[in-house]
Scaffold this motif. Structure first.
Motif: not given
Length: 416
Positions: A138, A141-143
């Protein structure tokens, strides 16, 4: 190596089992396959390293005691591999000494299982690893989304920066002539925006062969909106387009004439409040000067006090303050009369000069401006404006000015 990724509903997490015991590997392989993992086996640390160089494994279960490369050495080497995603590493051991467990943690192990391995305990440890890997997936993906967004913002910023650079060039053309000779006098101009574009404007125009106007404008703020307003005002006070000039009118004899400065200020005030209806205002120093007599009429609409630098070296402050333009409907703007003698100079500056703070937050003020002008009074007007910039920069402690800085000096020669 391929990057670690979060498995979809139809993908299974890749797991590597490393043990020199074929029987132990088989037991673990059967259990993990039943639980939905994609299992690969290695009989030694060296073989496991070769597999890890070709494929990323989300979870590794490795025996501690193996011939050749031990599980501890393999764990350390595994952590040194260049990989994007995290790999959860579980050491299988019969060791229970706290110092040895600490040594394993020091070399990168995430968890330990004591042989013989309990199926329930193994399942619990794998679930713990899944939670950590899920959080890592997660975070990755956020990065990625942040990186993508920052990339888009950077492109937008670069585009805006290019546009602002071009806007700055265009704004500088509003003050194309930094020196004008009117015969009976000259005007020297200086304009220094604090950013790419600013809200200051200085200029002049000719009414007729005997009369000229000099002015200084400071629009509230110093960004794009302020720059657009200065462009509008430059057109309204342009000598190049007399039909558009709000100050000019036709005389009874058909020649060119001008409205008195107070009426010009009032017309600009009505334009701002009734026609433009924007949330902006501006201050104005506006002076009409008769080149034959040196008599001038001035309006100070919220602008810093104009200064008269006499040929004798004395300084006089002109004006009574007045209201900024664009704030109050039907505001009145008193006029101030003055007389220039040959050798005298009229000086207009924006509040970027008088309100410039030093490192202690103290503004320069009118008296500070007087000192700077007195110190540089022997200089020619263009040089005096440049010296004023240098002195102001020194007063501010160096660096960029917090506001736009502009100025105009009219030198009166006398009738020619």
């Amino acid at each position: 190596m391929t990057a670690s990724r979060k498995p979809s509903a139809f993908q299974r997490r890749p797991v590597l089992i490393v043990d020199d015991s074929r029987a132990q590997r088989k037991v673990l392989q059967v259990q993990l396959t039943r639980w939905g993992y994609d299992v690969t086996e290695a009989a030694s640390g060296d073989e496991a390293m070769q597999l890890c160089l070709a494929q990323d494994f989300d979870i590794v279960l490795s025996d501690w005691m193996m011939p050749g490369m031990t599980g501890l050495e393999f764990c350390k080497a595994f952590r040194a591999l260049p990989r994007e995603g995290y790999g959860y590493f579980i050491l299988l051991t019969s060791k229970s000494e706290k110092t040895e467990i600490a040594d394993g943690l020091e070399n990168g192990a995430d968890d330990f299982l004591t042989k013989p391995v309990s199926a329930d305990e193994l399942r619990a440890r794998l679930r713990a690893g899944e939670r950590i890997l899920g959080m890592q997936d997660e975070l990755v993906e956020k990065n990625r989304l942040i990186g993508s967004t920052l990339g888009q913002l950077q492109k937008l910023y670069d585009s805006l920066d290019r546009d602002l650079i071009e806007a700055r060039k265009l704004q500088q053309t509003l003050v194309r002539d930094r020196f004008r000779d009117f015969g009976g006098g000259t005007a020297s101009l200086m304009l220094r925006p604090s950013g790419h574009v600013g809200g200051d404007l200085v200029g002049s125009f000719v009414i007729d062969p005997q009369r000229i106007v000099v002015y200084s404008v400071d629009v509230s703020g110093h960004g794009v909106a302020s720059a657009m307003m200065t462009a509008r005002l430059a057109g309204l006070l342009s000598g190049a387009s007399p039909d558009q000039n709000i100050a000019l009118r036709t005389a009874p004899d058909g020649g060119r004439d001008a409205w008195p400065p107070a009426q010009v200020a009032a017309s600009l005030n009505r334009l701002m409040l009734e026609d433009l209806q924007v949330d902006q205002y501006f201050t104005l120093g506006y002076a009409e000067i008769d080149l034959r007599t040196g008599v001038g009429t001035l309006v100070q609409a919220g602008h810093p006090h104009p200064m008269l630098l006499r040929g004798t070296g004395t300084l006089e402050r002109l004006g009574d303050g007045g209201l900024p333009i664009g704030l109050i409907a039907d505001a009145s703007y008193p006029q101030t009369s003055f007389t220039l003698l040959p050798g005298d100079r009229l000086i207009l500056v924006s509040d970027g000069v008088t309100e410039c703070p030093n490192v202690f937050g103290e503004e320069l003020g009118c008296e500070g401006l007087k000192k700077m002008l007195h110190h540089n009074k022997v200089l020619a007007s263009a040089d005096l404006l440049e010296a004023l910039l240098w002195d102001l920069n020194a007063y501010a402690g160096g660096g960029d000015f917090p506001d736009d800085v502009s100025g105009l000096i009219f030198d009166y020669r006398g009738p020619v």
